[in-house]
Design a protein around this motif. Structure first.
Motif, PDB file in Angstrom:
ATOM      1  N   GLY A   1       0.815  -1.205   0.000  1.00  0.00           N
ATOM      2  CA  GLY A   1       0.000   0.000   0.000  1.00  0.00           C
ATOM      3  C   GLY A   1       0.852   1.260   0.000  1.00  0.00           C
ATOM      4  N   GLY A   2       0.435   2.244  -0.779  1.00  0.00           N
ATOM      5  CA  GLY A   2       1.141   3.519  -0.794  1.00  0.00           C
ATOM      6  C   GLY A   2       2.470   3.505  -1.508  1.00  0.00           C
ATOM      7  N   CYS A   3       2.767   2.433  -2.253  1.00  0.00           N
ATOM      8  CA  CYS A   3       4.008   2.387  -3.044  1.00  0.00           C
ATOM      9  C   CYS A   3       3.733   3.123  -4.356  1.00  0.00           C
ATOM     10  N   THR A   4       3.809   4.410  -4.307  1.00  0.00           N
ATOM     11  CA  THR A   4       3.335   5.257  -5.399  1.00  0.00           C
ATOM     12  C   THR A   4       4.181   5.184  -6.671  1.00  0.00           C
ATOM     13  N   SER A   5       5.389   4.639  -6.589  1.00  0.00           N
ATOM     14  CA  SER A   5       6.238   4.503  -7.782  1.00  0.00           C
ATOM     15  C   SER A   5       6.188   3.104  -8.378  1.00  0.00           C
ATOM     16  N   LEU A   6       5.454   2.205  -7.730  1.00  0.00           N
ATOM     17  CA  LEU A   6       5.404   0.817  -8.181  1.00  0.00           C
ATOM     18  C   LEU A   6       4.685   0.710  -9.524  1.00  0.00           C
ATOM     19  N   ALA A   7       5.430   0.340 -10.564  1.00  0.00           N
ATOM     20  CA  ALA A   7       4.877   0.281 -11.919  1.00  0.00           C
ATOM     21  C   ALA A   7       4.835  -1.131 -12.473  1.00  0.00           C
ATOM     22  N   SER A   8       5.556  -2.065 -11.839  1.00  0.00           N
ATOM     23  CA  SER A   8       5.648  -3.419 -12.385  1.00  0.00           C
ATOM     24  C   SER A   8       5.619  -4.462 -11.273  1.00  0.00           C
ATOM     25  N   ILE A   9       4.714  -5.447 -11.419  1.00  0.00           N
ATOM     26  CA  ILE A   9       4.650  -6.589 -10.503  1.00  0.00           C
ATOM     27  C   ILE A   9       4.713  -7.850 -11.350  1.00  0.00           C
ATOM     28  N   GLU A  10       5.693  -8.701 -11.091  1.00  0.00           N
ATOM     29  CA  GLU A  10       5.872  -9.914 -11.891  1.00  0.00           C
ATOM     30  C   GLU A  10       5.600 -11.156 -11.050  1.00  0.00           C
ATOM     31  N   PHE A  11       4.605 -11.930 -11.486  1.00  0.00           N
ATOM     32  CA  PHE A  11       4.305 -13.210 -10.855  1.00  0.00           C
ATOM     33  C   PHE A  11       4.873 -14.318 -11.739  1.00  0.00           C
TER      34      PHE A  11
ATOM     35  N   THR B   1      -0.335   4.264  -7.385  1.00  0.00           N
ATOM     36  CA  THR B   1      -0.818   5.134  -8.457  1.00  0.00           C
ATOM     37  C   THR B   1      -0.043   5.008  -9.764  1.00  0.00           C
ATOM     38  N   SER B   2       1.119   4.352  -9.751  1.00  0.00           N
ATOM     39  CA  SER B   2       1.898   4.181 -10.984  1.00  0.00           C
ATOM     40  C   SER B   2       1.634   2.840 -11.663  1.00  0.00           C
ATOM     41  N   LEU B   3       0.869   1.983 -11.011  1.00  0.00           N
ATOM     42  CA  LEU B   3       0.599   0.651 -11.550  1.00  0.00           C
ATOM     43  C   LEU B   3      -0.420   0.746 -12.681  1.00  0.00           C
ATOM     44  N   ALA B   4       0.009   0.377 -13.898  1.00  0.00           N
ATOM     45  CA  ALA B   4      -0.856   0.525 -15.074  1.00  0.00           C
ATOM     46  C   ALA B   4      -1.493  -0.783 -15.515  1.00  0.00           C
TER      47      ALA B   4
END
Length: 242
Positions: free
Chosen positions: A25-35, A53-56
């Motif tokens: 939560g609140g990781c505002t620069s997080l743009a990529s999550i890889e599973f 907010t950076s997660l597209a």
């Protein structure tokens, strides 16, 4: 990792089974999550990605259980426009498409339906007002009652050649839908299926069609062209287009 505002990407291990409440939560620069493809993840806690907010876009693993995906997990992900889940090799109905249990973030604009899905159940994506495009798989045979009801931003849709039925009110109120191309395999269109699709300008009904429900195209106020290919007029119900 709550509040790690400089965290830009995450690569999660295959052994991970649980992501706890508010974990990112609140990781505002997080743009990529890889599973990973062989992910063991079954549970995502409440507000796990709130305010990222950076997660597209995100593609969730097939291992995830529907009842362990919380409705608020992606609250505040204001740029999350693309949402999908990985194919579940042992199922024709992955968790993402189990009707009223579906929990797709409401801000999503693009949705990819898994290639193993044969049936989208009733109200699966009802009320996703930001949804603009949907990719339907070649395996899809049926779209259930009110599946996309109220998706007012849905602009385009390509039905696969395998589709044989569209349920009642499936696209009710999809006011931005401008054109449709029905496959030659289509057998039935349910009552009110395209009710209130006010931008729909033309339709061509295939020869394979055996039934059209009551008020299937009611209040399609822009509908100017209809082509019935070898479709008996006697099968057109009263108030079909009114």
């Amino acid at each position: 990792f709550y509040g790690c505002t400089s965290l830009a990407s995450i690569k999660l291990p295959a052994s991970l089974e649980t992501i706890g409440d508010g974990a990112f939560g609140g990781c505002t620069s997080l743009a990529s999550i890889e599973f990973p493809a062989d992910s063991s993840l079954e549970y995502i806690g409440e507000d796990a990605f709130e305010g990222c907010t950076s997660l597209a876009s995100i593609k969730l693993p097939a291992s995830l259980k529907s009842y362990w995906l919380g409705a608020c997990d992606f609250d505040g992900c204001t740029n999350l426009a693309s949402f999908s889940s990985a194919d579940a090799a042992d199922s024709t109905k992955p968790f993402l498409y189990e009707g009223q249990d579906t929990l797709v973030p409401t801000l999503v604009e693009h949705l990819v339906v898994d290639s193993s899905v044969t049936f989208i159940e009733e109200q699966a994506f009802v009320g996703l007002k930001n949804l603009k495009t949907v990719e339907l798989p070649a395996s899809l045979q049926s779209i259930g009652y009110s599946a996309f009801d109220g998706c007012t931003s849905l602009e385009s849709l390509e039905f696969p050649a395998s589709l044989n039925s569209i349920g009642s009110y499936a696209f009710d109120g999809c006011t931005s839908l401008e054109s449709l191309e029905f496959p030659a395999s289509l057998n039935s269109i349910g009552g009110g299926a395209f009710l209130g699709c006010t931008s729909l300008a033309s339709i061509e009904l295939p020869a394979s069609l055996k039934s059209i429900g009551y008020l299937a195209f009611q209040r399609c106020t822009s509908l100017a062209s209809i082509e019935l290919i070898k479709f008996p007029a006697s099968l057109v119900p009263s108030r079909f287009f009114t």
